[in-house]
Motif scaffolding. Structure first.
Motif, PDB file in Angstrom:
ATOM      1  N   SER A 181       0.802  -1.223   0.000  1.00  0.00           N
ATOM      2  CA  SER A 181       0.000   0.000   0.000  1.00  0.00           C
ATOM      3  C   SER A 181       0.836   1.275   0.000  1.00  0.00           C
ATOM      4  CB  SER A 181      -0.958  -0.005   1.196  1.00  0.00           C
ATOM      5  OG  SER A 181      -0.228   0.013   2.400  1.00  0.00           O
ATOM      6  N   ASP A 182       2.162   1.174   0.103  1.00  0.00           N
ATOM      7  CA  ASP A 182       3.004   2.374   0.058  1.00  0.00           C
ATOM      8  C   ASP A 182       2.929   3.001  -1.328  1.00  0.00           C
ATOM      9  OD1 ASP A 182       3.809   2.203   2.676  1.00  0.00           O
ATOM     10  OD2 ASP A 182       5.641   1.106   2.244  1.00  0.00           O
ATOM     11  N   THR A 183       3.129   4.325  -1.395  1.00  0.00           N
ATOM     12  CA  THR A 183       3.060   5.046  -2.663  1.00  0.00           C
ATOM     13  C   THR A 183       4.436   5.562  -3.038  1.00  0.00           C
ATOM     14  OG1 THR A 183       2.631   7.165  -1.597  1.00  0.00           O
ATOM     15  CG2 THR A 183       0.717   5.785  -2.093  1.00  0.00           C
ATOM     16  N   ASP A 184       4.464   6.349  -4.107  1.00  0.00           N
ATOM     17  CA  ASP A 184       5.743   6.896  -4.555  1.00  0.00           C
ATOM     18  C   ASP A 184       6.050   8.235  -3.890  1.00  0.00           C
ATOM     19  OD1 ASP A 184       3.845   8.439  -5.764  1.00  0.00           O
ATOM     20  OD2 ASP A 184       4.813   8.442  -7.738  1.00  0.00           O
ATOM     21  N   GLN A 185       5.288   8.592  -2.849  1.00  0.00           N
ATOM     22  CA  GLN A 185       5.509   9.854  -2.158  1.00  0.00           C
ATOM     23  C   GLN A 185       5.200   9.683  -0.673  1.00  0.00           C
ATOM     24  OE1 GLN A 185       3.087  13.044  -3.613  1.00  0.00           O
ATOM     25  NE2 GLN A 185       4.069  14.567  -2.316  1.00  0.00           N
ATOM     26  N   THR A 186       5.931  10.400   0.164  1.00  0.00           N
ATOM     27  CA  THR A 186       5.683  10.406   1.597  1.00  0.00           C
ATOM     28  C   THR A 186       6.060  11.765   2.158  1.00  0.00           C
ATOM     29  OG1 THR A 186       6.012   9.208   3.671  1.00  0.00           O
ATOM     30  CG2 THR A 186       7.952   9.533   2.303  1.00  0.00           C
TER      31      THR A 186
END
Length: 164
Positions: free
Chosen positions: A26-31
């Motif tokens: 569920s991680d994305t390419d932005q944090t």
């Protein structure tokens, strides 16, 4: 045995650092993460006391410039609470214990302050990120009659500043 203990400690430390860094589906390419801190309010004071401050004409009741007091505060206020206090309770004292009273003037701020007790005034203060201070001349007026005992008389004036 000692090498074995060091290896276990190193493995435990590595495991602790990587345990929370697991990537999931569920991680994305932005944090993002928050950063910040606090700068507490403060004021700073400095002085310039030329040699003449220790060679006052004690036979004169005229105001004699003895120091320049500079203030800066990080609060953005135009003034700061400034306390002037005499070590000898408002007297210059000789080695023999003889006393001469005096008053101080702070240019453009206060006149005839007697330091028999601490005197607190609002004094102009510099502010801003450049550190530009506001400076005021301090003068001493010996309260003499012309009948004082001969001798060398001294006192120390302590200056404390705080934001209002």
């Amino acid at each position: 045995m000692n090498t074995f203990n060091k290896s276990i400690i190193a493995i435990a430390a590595f495991t602790a650092f990587t345990a929370n860094a697991t990537i999931s589906v569920s991680d994305t390419d932005q944090t993002s993460f928050d950063i910040g801190g606090e700068i507490l309010p403060e004021c700073k004071v400095s002085n310039y006391s030329p040699e003449r401050s220790t060679s006052l004409d004690l036979s004169s009741t005229e105001a004699q410039t003895t120091a320049s007091i500079s203030l800066w505060c990080n609060t953005g206020q135009g003034t700061a609470r400034t306390t002037y206090e005499s070590v000898n309770g408002g007297y210059m004292v000789s080695e023999e214990g003889k006393k001469i009273a005096y008053a101080i003037d702070i240019a453009g701020t206060a006149n005839d302050l007697q330091l028999t007790s601490a005197q607190t005034i609002n004094q102009i203060a510099g502010n801003g990120v450049e550190g530009a201070e506001a400076t005021r001349a301090v003068s001493v007026k010996p309260l003499v009659t012309g009948f004082e005992y001969a001798g060398t008389y001294t006192d120390t004036i302590e200056v404390t500043v705080s934001y209002e």
